[in-house]
Design an enzyme around this catalytic site. Structure first.
Site, PDB file in Angstrom:
ATOM      1  N   ARG A 123     -27.323  78.159  53.093  1.00 42.91           N
ATOM      2  CA  ARG A 123     -28.522  77.138  52.434  1.00 42.91           C
ATOM      3  C   ARG A 123     -28.581  77.145  50.968  1.00 42.91           C
ATOM      4  NH1 ARG A 123     -31.181  78.514  57.112  1.00 42.91           N
ATOM      5  NH2 ARG A 123     -30.527  77.238  59.031  1.00 42.91           N
ATOM      6  N   GLU A 187     -16.559  59.804  27.179  1.00 42.35           N
ATOM      7  CA  GLU A 187     -17.878  60.037  27.324  1.00 42.35           C
ATOM      8  C   GLU A 187     -19.042  60.006  26.376  1.00 42.35           C
ATOM      9  OE1 GLU A 187     -18.896  59.495  30.396  1.00 42.35           O
ATOM     10  OE2 GLU A 187     -17.031  60.153  31.830  1.00 42.35           O
ATOM     11  N   LYS A 225     -27.096  63.299  27.318  1.00 42.60           N
ATOM     12  CA  LYS A 225     -26.863  63.610  28.844  1.00 42.60           C
ATOM     13  C   LYS A 225     -28.176  64.106  29.609  1.00 42.60           C
ATOM     14  CE  LYS A 225     -24.923  64.018  33.014  1.00 42.60           C
ATOM     15  NZ  LYS A 225     -23.626  64.183  33.898  1.00 42.60           N
ATOM     16  N   GLU A 235     -31.111  58.965  39.702  1.00 44.85           N
ATOM     17  CA  GLU A 235     -30.552  57.873  39.566  1.00 44.85           C
ATOM     18  C   GLU A 235     -31.069  56.664  39.996  1.00 44.85           C
ATOM     19  OE1 GLU A 235     -26.198  58.410  38.845  1.00 44.85           O
ATOM     20  OE2 GLU A 235     -25.987  56.229  39.502  1.00 44.85           O
ATOM     21  N   ASN A 243     -23.863  54.922  33.678  1.00 46.96           N
ATOM     22  CA  ASN A 243     -22.762  54.273  34.126  1.00 46.96           C
ATOM     23  C   ASN A 243     -22.094  53.012  33.344  1.00 46.96           C
ATOM     24  OD1 ASN A 243     -23.349  55.705  36.427  1.00 46.96           O
ATOM     25  ND2 ASN A 243     -24.514  53.939  37.557  1.00 46.96           N
ATOM     26  N   HIS A 246     -18.272  52.727  34.080  1.00 47.33           N
ATOM     27  CA  HIS A 246     -17.900  53.204  35.216  1.00 47.33           C
ATOM     28  C   HIS A 246     -17.613  52.406  36.378  1.00 47.33           C
ATOM     29  CE1 HIS A 246     -18.727  56.764  32.784  1.00 47.33           C
ATOM     30  NE2 HIS A 246     -18.330  57.724  33.714  1.00 47.33           N
ATOM     31  N   HIS A 250     -14.149  53.465  37.415  1.00 50.75           N
ATOM     32  CA  HIS A 250     -13.733  54.122  38.659  1.00 50.75           C
ATOM     33  C   HIS A 250     -12.780  53.256  39.610  1.00 50.75           C
ATOM     34  CE1 HIS A 250     -17.948  56.390  38.845  1.00 50.75           C
ATOM     35  NE2 HIS A 250     -17.063  57.235  38.506  1.00 50.75           N
ATOM     36  N   HIS A 266     -10.001  60.217  34.180  1.00 50.67           N
ATOM     37  CA  HIS A 266     -11.380  59.444  34.307  1.00 50.67           C
ATOM     38  C   HIS A 266     -12.011  58.955  32.920  1.00 50.67           C
ATOM     39  CE1 HIS A 266     -15.388  59.272  35.706  1.00 50.67           C
ATOM     40  NE2 HIS A 266     -15.894  59.591  34.641  1.00 50.67           N
TER      41      HIS A 266
HETATM   42  N1  LIG Z   1     -20.779  66.248  38.219  1.00 56.90           N
HETATM   43  C1  LIG Z   1     -20.697  64.966  37.336  1.00 56.90           C
HETATM   44  O1  LIG Z   1     -21.870  64.718  36.698  1.00 56.90           O
HETATM   45  C2  LIG Z   1     -19.502  64.772  36.657  1.00 56.90           C
HETATM   46  C3  LIG Z   1     -19.428  64.102  35.624  1.00 56.90           C
HETATM   47  C4  LIG Z   1     -18.162  63.664  35.022  1.00 56.90           C
HETATM   48  C5  LIG Z   1     -16.830  64.050  35.718  1.00 56.90           C
HETATM   49  N2  LIG Z   1     -17.135  64.868  36.888  1.00 56.90           N
HETATM   50  C6  LIG Z   1     -15.696  65.279  37.733  1.00 56.90           C
HETATM   51  O2  LIG Z   1     -15.063  66.211  36.601  1.00 56.90           O
HETATM   52  C7  LIG Z   1     -13.911  66.058  37.176  1.00 56.90           C
HETATM   53  C8  LIG Z   1     -13.043  66.086  35.977  1.00 56.90           C
HETATM   54  O3  LIG Z   1     -13.343  67.224  35.273  1.00 56.90           O
HETATM   55  P1  LIG Z   1     -12.418  67.479  33.601  1.00 56.90           P
HETATM   56  O4  LIG Z   1     -12.058  66.136  33.045  1.00 56.90           O
HETATM   57  O5  LIG Z   1     -13.153  68.508  33.036  1.00 56.90           O
HETATM   58  O6  LIG Z   1     -10.934  68.030  34.324  1.00 56.90           O
HETATM   59  P2  LIG Z   1     -10.612  69.484  35.073  1.00 56.90           P
HETATM   60  O7  LIG Z   1     -11.639  69.997  35.553  1.00 56.90           O
HETATM   61  O8  LIG Z   1      -9.570  68.616  36.219  1.00 56.90           O
HETATM   62  O9  LIG Z   1      -9.631  70.010  33.991  1.00 56.90           O
HETATM   63  C9  LIG Z   1      -8.762  69.325  33.478  1.00 56.90           C
HETATM   64  C10 LIG Z   1      -7.515  70.380  33.292  1.00 56.90           C
HETATM   65  O10 LIG Z   1      -8.039  71.061  32.107  1.00 56.90           O
HETATM   66  C11 LIG Z   1      -7.492  72.575  32.421  1.00 56.90           C
HETATM   67  N3  LIG Z   1      -8.430  73.263  31.635  1.00 56.90           N
HETATM   68  C12 LIG Z   1      -9.780  73.319  31.824  1.00 56.90           C
HETATM   69  N4  LIG Z   1     -10.320  73.987  30.610  1.00 56.90           N
HETATM   70  C13 LIG Z   1      -9.164  74.543  29.792  1.00 56.90           C
HETATM   71  C14 LIG Z   1      -9.225  75.018  28.512  1.00 56.90           C
HETATM   72  N5  LIG Z   1     -10.375  75.386  28.017  1.00 56.90           N
HETATM   73  N6  LIG Z   1      -8.070  75.266  28.109  1.00 56.90           N
HETATM   74  C15 LIG Z   1      -6.774  74.834  28.814  1.00 56.90           C
HETATM   75  N7  LIG Z   1      -6.929  74.207  30.099  1.00 56.90           N
HETATM   76  C16 LIG Z   1      -7.818  74.054  30.603  1.00 56.90           C
HETATM   77  C17 LIG Z   1      -7.834  72.713  33.965  1.00 56.90           C
HETATM   78  O11 LIG Z   1      -7.291  73.571  34.542  1.00 56.90           O
HETATM   79  C18 LIG Z   1      -7.219  71.216  34.206  1.00 56.90           C
HETATM   80  O12 LIG Z   1      -5.850  71.465  34.418  1.00 56.90           O
HETATM   81  C19 LIG Z   1     -13.694  64.960  38.051  1.00 56.90           C
HETATM   82  O13 LIG Z   1     -13.446  65.390  39.450  1.00 56.90           O
HETATM   83  C20 LIG Z   1     -15.105  64.265  37.972  1.00 56.90           C
HETATM   84  O14 LIG Z   1     -15.288  63.598  39.168  1.00 56.90           O
HETATM   85  C21 LIG Z   1     -18.322  65.016  37.611  1.00 56.90           C
HETATM   86 ZN   LIG Z   2     -17.785  59.392  33.509  1.00 54.92          ZN
END
Ligand SMILES: NC(=O)c1ccc[n+]([C@@H]2O[C@H](COP(=O)([O-])OP(=O)(O)OC[C@H]3O[C@@H](n4cnc5c(N)ncnc54)[C@H](O)[C@@H]3O)[C@@H](O)[C@H]2O)c1
Ligand SMILES: [Zn+2]
Length: 375
Positions: A123, A187, A225, A235, A243, A246, A250, A266
């Site tokens: 939990r 972003e 942010k 939200e 958004n 987005h 999306h 993304h």
């Molecule tokens: N929770 C939220 O508010 C929110 C907001 C935006 C995006 N997201 C989510 O985030 C995800 C995408 O995240 P992302 O764009 O960070 O991609 P990711 O987490 O997939 O990372 C991208 C790639 O970079 C690599 N990597 C990470 N840090 C590194 C570093 N310092 N050096 C070398 N390689 C590195 C990772 O291993 C991966 O291969 C999506 O699933 C999206 O839905 C969530």
């Molecule tokens: Zn986004």
């Protein structure tokens, strides 16, 4: 709009701190020593972050040398229930108690899945986010959204739950590829466009691959942010500003996955979504043409063209209807009313979306040169 007064290196996202810059990791070390003495500490990363980022983390946060490491495979496929089951099983095998702490070291995939796993285990155990991608530093690791994907639908199952803190250490970006940096820049552009004209101008002019130039802009984007989610954590209203780009973005992300034309990150999908939404802002009389051109030029110059056929519009609009944020007839868009200001919940119908997609489709890859042929 003003940014909430905060200590220079510490912002608040709701009740939770976002530590930035030089001493951010030192703050994590202090938190572990003072708030989690004797707790079982687990560290979650993927095969890239556990190699590229863990040594730097351990150099600044020696307490984590005793942590038990958990690894997921990099990529969106890890935001999956089976992956969560494996992580929960691991925590149970190690007899992790409710006092345990999970430190998420990675991009949005690691912080989304790690936050969700921590929020559900017994939990809820405490978790800290250490973002290592630009997307994570300015967006994913801040604001308390966690989620996994289910049945091919992104972020279908998840919770709003805050980390104990987010620790932003831009040095991690040294090993991040150029495409991933641009992914996060989308972003940052969005933050400027919907909230802060000065930030838009600064991001637009910055040498994006110079970490020293990027660091203050990361701080500003993280602050925007954090402020927007503080005003509206779940939200209902103002958070919808984020958004922008987005609603179509999306759907394009999902479309690229099924059409297998070319993968679309993304941020790349959001950049196209922002081109379309900026055009809609002009079309609905909210934004003047010069500003629309400036936004379009910039985005078209930063990201490669994604080729669309007219026949694709129907499917993209269908995917928009499936999006959990859209309900009822038509769509509700966040549109620009200027540079640095936007309006949420503007009703837009499917025909207008098709027109916006057409507008993007007919732009040439060198559209950004139209206004500066000598560039
Ligand atoms: N929770 C939220 O508010 C929110 C907001 C935006 C995006 N997201 C989510 O985030 C995800 C995408 O995240 P992302 O764009 O960070 O991609 P990711 O987490 O997939 O990372 C991208 C790639 O970079 C690599 N990597 C990470 N840090 C590194 C570093 N310092 N050096 C070398 N390689 C590195 C990772 O291993 C991966 O291969 C999506 O699933 C999206 O839905 C969530
Ligand atoms: Zn986004």
């Amino acid at each position: 709009m003003p940014i909430l007064p905060t200590h220079e290196n510490c912002l608040m996202a709701g009740a939770r701190p976002v530590h930035l810059g030089g001493d951010a990791l030192g703050q994590l070390e202090r938190w572990l020593i003072t708030e989690a003495p004797g707790a079982d500490v687990f560290l979650l990363g993927d095969e890239h972050t556990l190699v590229q980022c863990l040594p730097e983390l351990l150099a600044h946060v020696p307490s984590l040398r005793e942590a038990s490491n958990l690894q997921v495979r990099s990529g969106e496929q890890s935001k999956d229930l089976e992956v969560c089951r494996a992580l929960w099983s691991h925590l149970a095998e190690k007899a992790a108690s409710r006092k345990a702490v999970l430190v998420n070291l990675g991009g949005g995939v690691v912080t989304d899945v790690g936050g969700f796993v921590a929020a559900c285990y017994k939990r809820g155990i405490r978790f800290a986010n250490v973002p290592t991608t630009l997307m994570g530093m300015v967006d994913a690791a801040i604001g308390g959204k966690t989620a996994i994907d289910l049945n091919g639908v992104k972020n279908l199952v998840g919770l709003f739950v805050d980390p104990v803190g987010t620790y932003v250490h831009p040095t991690f970006l040294r090993t991040l590829g150029k495409r991933e940096v641009l992914n996060g820049v989308a972003e940052m552009v969005k933050h400027g466009l919907v909230y802060d004209a000065d930030h838009w101008n600064a991001v637009r002019r910055a040498p994006l691959h110079d970490l020293d130039a990027l660091a203050p802009l990361i701080r500003r984007s993280a602050a925007i942010k954090a402020e927007v989610v503080s005003l509206d954590p779940t939200e209902q209203d103002q958070r919808k500003l984020l958004n922008f780009g987005h609603t179509i973005g999306h759907a394009l992300e999902a479309f690229a996955l099924e059409s297998q034309q070319r993968s679309l990150l993304h941020g790349e999908a959001v950049a196209i979504g922002m081109v379309c939404a900026t055009w809609l802002s002009w079309r609905t009389g909210l934004l003047d043409r010069d500003r629309m051109n400036a936004v379009e030029e910039h985005l078209m110059g930063l990201y490669p063209m994604f080729h669309l056929q007219e026949a694709d519009h129907h499917r993209i609009i269908d995917l928009m209807r499936n999006d959990k944020k859209n309900h009822g007839e038509g769509f509700r868009f966040t549109l620009l009313t200027g540079i640095g200001s936007a309006r949420v919940d503007v009703p837009i119908n499917a025909a207008q979306v098709a027109e916006a997609l057409d507008h993007y489709r007919l732009l040439t890859p060198d559209a950004h040169l139209r206004h500066h042929p000598q560039a």
